[in-house]
Motif scaffolding. Structure first.
Motif, PDB file in Angstrom:
ATOM      1  N   SER A 204       0.832  -1.204   0.000  1.00 51.22           N
ATOM      2  CA  SER A 204       0.000   0.000   0.000  1.00 51.22           C
ATOM      3  C   SER A 204       0.865   1.252   0.000  1.00 51.22           C
ATOM      4  CB  SER A 204      -0.893  -0.010   1.242  1.00 51.22           C
ATOM      5  OG  SER A 204      -1.474   1.258   1.472  1.00 51.22           O
ATOM      6  N   PRO A 205       0.357   2.370  -0.552  1.00 51.73           N
ATOM      7  CA  PRO A 205       1.085   3.641  -0.449  1.00 51.73           C
ATOM      8  C   PRO A 205       1.190   4.144   0.991  1.00 51.73           C
ATOM      9  CG  PRO A 205      -0.564   3.723  -2.193  1.00 51.73           C
ATOM     10  CD  PRO A 205      -0.832   2.490  -1.404  1.00 51.73           C
ATOM     11  N   ALA A 206       0.316   3.644   1.880  1.00 48.20           N
ATOM     12  CA  ALA A 206       0.293   4.107   3.267  1.00 48.20           C
ATOM     13  C   ALA A 206       1.335   3.340   4.087  1.00 48.20           C
ATOM     14  CB  ALA A 206      -1.096   3.924   3.863  1.00 48.20           C
ATOM     15  N   GLY A 207       2.597   3.569   3.780  1.00 49.76           N
ATOM     16  CA  GLY A 207       3.662   2.902   4.502  1.00 49.76           C
ATOM     17  C   GLY A 207       4.897   3.782   4.557  1.00 49.76           C
ATOM     18  N   ASP A 208       5.789   3.481   5.502  1.00 50.93           N
ATOM     19  CA  ASP A 208       7.020   4.248   5.646  1.00 50.93           C
ATOM     20  C   ASP A 208       8.040   3.390   6.376  1.00 50.93           C
ATOM     21  OD1 ASP A 208       6.112   4.246   8.278  1.00 50.93           O
ATOM     22  OD2 ASP A 208       5.552   6.359   8.275  1.00 50.93           O
ATOM     23  N   SER A 209       9.068   4.018   6.948  1.00 55.60           N
ATOM     24  CA  SER A 209      10.108   3.260   7.636  1.00 55.60           C
ATOM     25  C   SER A 209       9.631   2.669   8.959  1.00 55.60           C
ATOM     26  CB  SER A 209      11.329   4.153   7.891  1.00 55.60           C
ATOM     27  OG  SER A 209      10.981   5.251   8.715  1.00 55.60           O
ATOM     28  N   VAL A 210       8.431   3.048   9.410  1.00 58.43           N
ATOM     29  CA  VAL A 210       7.851   2.452  10.613  1.00 58.43           C
ATOM     30  C   VAL A 210       7.165   1.137  10.270  1.00 58.43           C
ATOM     31  CG1 VAL A 210       6.191   2.758  12.485  1.00 58.43           C
ATOM     32  CG2 VAL A 210       7.549   4.704  11.674  1.00 58.43           C
ATOM     33  N   GLY A 211       6.315   1.153   9.242  1.00 60.77           N
ATOM     34  CA  GLY A 211       5.582  -0.048   8.870  1.00 60.77           C
ATOM     35  C   GLY A 211       5.198  -0.056   7.413  1.00 60.77           C
ATOM     36  N   LEU A 212       5.172  -1.254   6.832  1.00 54.99           N
ATOM     37  CA  LEU A 212       4.784  -1.457   5.443  1.00 54.99           C
ATOM     38  C   LEU A 212       3.398  -2.087   5.454  1.00 54.99           C
ATOM     39  CD1 LEU A 212       6.144  -1.230   2.574  1.00 54.99           C
ATOM     40  CD2 LEU A 212       6.613  -3.673   2.788  1.00 54.99           C
ATOM     41  N   ARG A 213       2.411  -1.360   4.966  1.00 58.20           N
ATOM     42  CA  ARG A 213       1.040  -1.862   4.959  1.00 58.20           C
ATOM     43  C   ARG A 213       0.768  -2.651   3.680  1.00 58.20           C
ATOM     44  NH1 ARG A 213      -2.395   0.418   8.793  1.00 58.20           N
ATOM     45  NH2 ARG A 213      -1.412   2.053  10.055  1.00 58.20           N
ATOM     46  N   LEU A 214       0.076  -3.775   3.840  1.00 58.60           N
ATOM     47  CA  LEU A 214      -0.271  -4.626   2.707  1.00 58.60           C
ATOM     48  C   LEU A 214      -1.777  -4.677   2.546  1.00 58.60           C
ATOM     49  CD1 LEU A 214       2.130  -7.661   3.319  1.00 58.60           C
ATOM     50  CD2 LEU A 214       2.575  -5.572   2.013  1.00 58.60           C
ATOM     51  N   ALA A 215      -2.236  -4.828   1.308  1.00 54.17           N
ATOM     52  CA  ALA A 215      -3.648  -4.988   1.001  1.00 54.17           C
ATOM     53  C   ALA A 215      -3.850  -6.341   0.347  1.00 54.17           C
ATOM     54  CB  ALA A 215      -4.125  -3.865   0.074  1.00 54.17           C
ATOM     55  N   PRO A 245      -2.409  -7.105   6.832  1.00 55.30           N
ATOM     56  CA  PRO A 245      -1.116  -7.175   7.531  1.00 55.30           C
ATOM     57  C   PRO A 245      -0.326  -5.869   7.469  1.00 55.30           C
ATOM     58  CG  PRO A 245      -1.375  -8.974   5.924  1.00 55.30           C
ATOM     59  CD  PRO A 245      -2.468  -7.990   5.666  1.00 55.30           C
ATOM     60  N   ILE A 246       0.449  -5.642   8.527  1.00 55.82           N
ATOM     61  CA  ILE A 246       1.408  -4.544   8.596  1.00 55.82           C
ATOM     62  C   ILE A 246       2.763  -5.145   8.959  1.00 55.82           C
ATOM     63  CG2 ILE A 246       2.077  -2.411   9.765  1.00 55.82           C
ATOM     64  CD1 ILE A 246      -0.892  -1.997  10.454  1.00 55.82           C
ATOM     65  N   ILE A 247       3.778  -4.866   8.140  1.00 54.83           N
ATOM     66  CA  ILE A 247       5.124  -5.359   8.407  1.00 54.83           C
ATOM     67  C   ILE A 247       5.921  -4.251   9.075  1.00 54.83           C
ATOM     68  CG2 ILE A 247       7.247  -6.270   7.408  1.00 54.83           C
ATOM     69  CD1 ILE A 247       5.599  -7.305   5.074  1.00 54.83           C
TER      70      ILE A 247
END
Length: 297
Positions: A204-215, A245-247
Motif C-alpha cells: 500500500s502507499p500508506a507505509g514508511d520506515s515504521v511499517g509497510l502496509r499490505l492490502a 497485515p502490517i510489516i
C-alpha cells in the motif's frame, strides 16, 4: 571534511546500525531500513560497520564535498553522479574537492545508501547516529544548507571495494518473502495461515520506515480477546482487526497490541525495505524456520 546538503529529494535521513538496548526506556533500535545494503556500503569504502550513512528514498539527493573523498551508493539501481559523470552500480568513486554528487531516482528499489569514507560524524544520540522517524530520537532530518561533518579516515585499507555487489539490487523482483511463523500464529484460523502463505498481497502507499502496509485477503482470527502489548521486532507481521497485515520496519515501536502471525527473516526484511507501493508480495515459510530478529531490552 564536510558535506553540504544542496537538495534532499523526497526523504534523506542519517542511519547507522541503530541503538539496541534501550527498549526498557521506550526507545526502539531503529537503524538502516535495508541493513544488508547499509552494511555493504560501509564495507565498500572501508568504513567500520557502525559508520553512519545517508539513507535516500527515491533519489533526488545532491551534496557538495569540500575536500577530496571516497564514496559509494548501494541499495537500488539509482546512479551516483560526480560533477555530471555517472558511476557504475555500487562503484566506489573518488570525489574531488568542491564536487557536487547527485543520486538519481531509481527505476527499481526504494532506498539508496550513500557512504563516504570516514562516515558522517554528527553527534550520536543514545550511542547511535540513526534518525528514528517514529519517536524523533536521533539527528534531525538533513535540510538544504545543512553542513554534515565527515569523520577521520580509518587507518589502513580495511578492504576498500572488497564487498563488491554483483547481483541484482535489493529492489529487484524475486521470489516469495521468507517468514518464520508465530509467535501468535495460534490467534489465527488455519485458513488465515493458509491465506498468508498462499495469497498475493499488494504493498500500500500508506507505509514508511515504521511499517509497510499490505492490502489483500483478510487474515481472520481464531480469538477475539484483546492481546496485551508485547515486544515487536523489525519484520514482524502484525494483523489489526481489519485483517490487513502490517510489516514493521526499522523505525517500528517497541511494543505492539495486535497479534503477530509471522516474522520476516532478516534477508526478507531487507527486501521489504525496497518494496514500492503497488508491488506484489507472497510469503513462504523459511527452511528450518529461518533466523529472525528478537526483541532487545
Amino acid at each position: 571534511m564536510t558535506v553540504t546538503i544542496l537538495r534532499t529529494g523526497p526523504l534523506t535521513v542519517l542511519k547507522d546500525r541503530g541503538r539496541p538496548g534501550h527498549a526498557a526506556q521506550g526507545v526502539a533500535p531503529s537503524g538502516a531500513v535495508d541493513r544488508s545494503s547499509f552494511t555493504r556500503a560501509n564495507a565498500l569504502v572501508g568504513n567500520p560497520p557502525e559508520a553512519a550513512v545517508l539513507e535516500c528514498t527515491l533519489g533526488g539527493l545532491r551534496v557538495r564535498f569540500d575536500e577530496p573523498a571516497t564514496a559509494v551508493l548501494t541499495g537500488t539501481d539509482a546512479v551516483l553522479t560526480v560533477c555530471g559523470d555517472r558511476a557504475g552500480v555500487e562503484q566506489v568513486v573518488e570525489v574531488p574537492a568542491g564536487a557536487e554528487v547527485t543520486v538519481t531516482m531509481p527505476r527499481r528499489g526504494l532506498r539508496s545508501y550513500l557512504a563516504v569514507r570516514g562516515g558522517f560524524a554528527v553527534p550520536p544520540v543514545l550511542g547511535s547516529r540513526s534518525t528514528d522517524r517514529l519517536t524523533r530520537v536521533g539527528p534531525a532530518t538533513p535540510a538544504v544548507g545543512d553542513v554534515l561533518p565527515i569523520g577521520a579516515v580509518p587507518a589502513g585499507d580495511h578492504g576498500i571495494g572488497a564487498a563488491r555487489h554483483t547481483t541484482a539490487p535489493a529492489g529487484a523482483d524475486g521470489g516469495p518473502w521468507e517468514v518464520d511463523l508465530g509467535p501468535r500464529e495460534d490467534w489465527f484460523t488455519a485458513e488465515a495461515v493458509e491465506t498468508l502463505l498462499g495469497a498475493e498481497f499488494t504493498v500500500s502507499p500508506a507505509g514508511d520506515s515504521v511499517g509497510l502496509r499490505l492490502a489483500g485477503p483478510a487474515l481472520s482470527r481464531s480469538r477475539t480477546a484483546e492481546l496485551p502489548s508485547e515486544g515487536v521486532v523489525r519484520g514482524a507481521i502484525q494483523v489489526p482487526p481489519d485483517g490487513q497485515p502490517i510489516i514493521f520496519q526499522a523505525d517500528h515501536p517497541v511494543t505492539g497490541g495486535y497479534p503477530v502471525i509471522a516474522v520476516l527473516t532478516p534477508a526478507a526484511a531487507d527486501r521489504a525495505a525496497q518494496a514500492r507501493p503497488g508491488a506484489k508480495v507472497r510469503f513462504v515459510v523459511a527452511p528450518s524456520g529461518g533466523p529472525v530478529d528478537r526483541p532487545q531490552r
